[in-house]
Motif scaffolding. Structure first.
Motif, PDB file in Angstrom:
ATOM      1  N   ALA A 114       0.823  -1.201   0.000  1.00 38.16           N
ATOM      2  CA  ALA A 114       0.000   0.000   0.000  1.00 38.16           C
ATOM      3  C   ALA A 114       0.857   1.251   0.000  1.00 38.16           C
ATOM      4  CB  ALA A 114      -0.933  -0.019   1.212  1.00 38.16           C
ATOM      5  N   GLU A 115       1.913   1.247   0.815  1.00 33.26           N
ATOM      6  CA  GLU A 115       2.799   2.404   0.882  1.00 33.26           C
ATOM      7  C   GLU A 115       3.493   2.626  -0.451  1.00 33.26           C
ATOM      8  OE1 GLU A 115       6.681   3.961   3.438  1.00 33.26           O
ATOM      9  OE2 GLU A 115       5.813   1.969   3.786  1.00 33.26           O
ATOM     10  N   SER A 116       3.930   1.529  -1.079  1.00 30.42           N
ATOM     11  CA  SER A 116       4.601   1.632  -2.356  1.00 30.42           C
ATOM     12  C   SER A 116       3.654   2.165  -3.427  1.00 30.42           C
ATOM     13  CB  SER A 116       5.149   0.262  -2.773  1.00 30.42           C
ATOM     14  OG  SER A 116       5.770   0.325  -4.032  1.00 30.42           O
ATOM     15  N   ALA A 117       2.419   1.734  -3.417  1.00 28.84           N
ATOM     16  CA  ALA A 117       1.433   2.229  -4.383  1.00 28.84           C
ATOM     17  C   ALA A 117       1.215   3.726  -4.200  1.00 28.84           C
ATOM     18  CB  ALA A 117       0.118   1.470  -4.228  1.00 28.84           C
ATOM     19  N   LEU A 118       1.202   4.174  -2.951  1.00 29.83           N
ATOM     20  CA  LEU A 118       1.034   5.605  -2.684  1.00 29.83           C
ATOM     21  C   LEU A 118       2.228   6.389  -3.216  1.00 29.83           C
ATOM     22  CD1 LEU A 118      -0.550   7.907  -1.384  1.00 29.83           C
ATOM     23  CD2 LEU A 118       0.593   7.382   0.778  1.00 29.83           C
ATOM     24  N   ARG A 119       3.423   5.849  -3.039  1.00 35.54           N
ATOM     25  CA  ARG A 119       4.615   6.520  -3.568  1.00 35.54           C
ATOM     26  C   ARG A 119       4.565   6.580  -5.093  1.00 35.54           C
ATOM     27  NH1 ARG A 119       7.582   3.618   0.484  1.00 35.54           N
ATOM     28  NH2 ARG A 119       8.214   2.090  -1.062  1.00 35.54           N
ATOM     29  N   SER A 120       4.103   5.501  -5.709  1.00 32.54           N
ATOM     30  CA  SER A 120       3.993   5.489  -7.168  1.00 32.54           C
ATOM     31  C   SER A 120       2.996   6.538  -7.636  1.00 32.54           C
ATOM     32  CB  SER A 120       3.563   4.101  -7.652  1.00 32.54           C
ATOM     33  OG  SER A 120       4.544   3.137  -7.372  1.00 32.54           O
ATOM     34  N   TRP A 121       1.867   6.652  -6.922  1.00 32.12           N
ATOM     35  CA  TRP A 121       0.867   7.666  -7.264  1.00 32.12           C
ATOM     36  C   TRP A 121       1.471   9.066  -7.145  1.00 32.12           C
ATOM     37  CZ3 TRP A 121      -1.161  11.893  -4.850  1.00 32.12           C
ATOM     38  CH2 TRP A 121      -2.310  12.453  -5.411  1.00 32.12           C
TER      39      TRP A 121
END
Length: 216
Positions: A114-121
């Motif tokens: 989830a954290e990685s997806a937020l960083r990608s966003w």
């Protein structure tokens, strides 16, 4: 109105499929972090596009054209962000050689997904939002496709959403292509190469953004 929308679709399609920073970020996310993070990057890009579209529709982005100071500040912030982002990618490329690889290396672990997806966003979002050239381009382009008798804000919103739809379709095709090459892309040496290339490209975009400010 149909003719204006049709013309905008043609221009937005050419803008989307032309290789650039957005393409680099999406391909890198798809190859190194998996489909979920790739789409998070795409949606971050889409929100950035939407923000500039709405700003252009209401005339807010005209501030960038009228105020050299505002333009310079945004250029410096955008360049600093892109260079920082590119350096981070180069560091990850170096660190990949020191970390044991698994068959699922292209995807992050469940505890950090989830954290990685937020960083990608955020990468997709800020790479667009902090790029004043994109804002000025939108400001110059968008009014040409808004009829005089149409509500500017709503028409601008519609055109920005159309641009978002084109982005999602095109980037989905790119993500699918990466998935088809997943076995090859999972190789550690390829992963390091992708991070190195993406980091270099992002830094170049950052440098190109700041050079006109330095020498103006």
């Amino acid at each position: 109105m149909e003719s204006e929308i049709g013309a905008f679709v043609a221009v937005a399609t050419v803008l989307t499929i032309t290789p650039g920073l957005d393409t680099t970020l999406v391909l890198r996310a798809a190859a190194s972090q998996g489909t979920r993070n790739a789409y998070a990057t795409v949606f971050g890009i889409s929100v950035g596009v939407l923000c500039w579209g709405l700003a252009a529709a209401v005339g807010a982005s005209a501030i960038l054209a009228a105020s050299p100071t505002a333009y310079t500040v945004l250029c410096v912030a955008g360049a600093a962000y892109l260079i920082w982002l590119g350096i981070g990618m180069l560091r990850r490329a170096r660190n990949r050689g020191r970390i044991a690889q698994t068959s699922g290396t292209a995807r992050m672990g469940s505890t950090s997904a989830a954290e990685s997806a937020l960083r990608s966003w955020s990468r997709g979002f800020f790479s667009n939002l902090l790029n004043p050239r994109f804002g000025l381009f939108y400001m110059a382009m968008l009014p040409q496709f808004i009829p005089d008798d149409a509500p500017h804000f709503l028409m601008g919103l519609l055109l920005a959403l159309i641009h978002n739809a084109i982005d999602v379709i095109w980037f989905s095709l790119l993500i699918l292509g990466v998935r088809l090459m997943g076995h090859w892309l999972n190789k550690p040496v390829v992963q390091r190469g992708l991070d190195s290339i993406a980091g270099g490209v992002v830094i170049i975009f950052g440098v190109k953004l700041i050079i006109p400010v330095i020498f103006s």
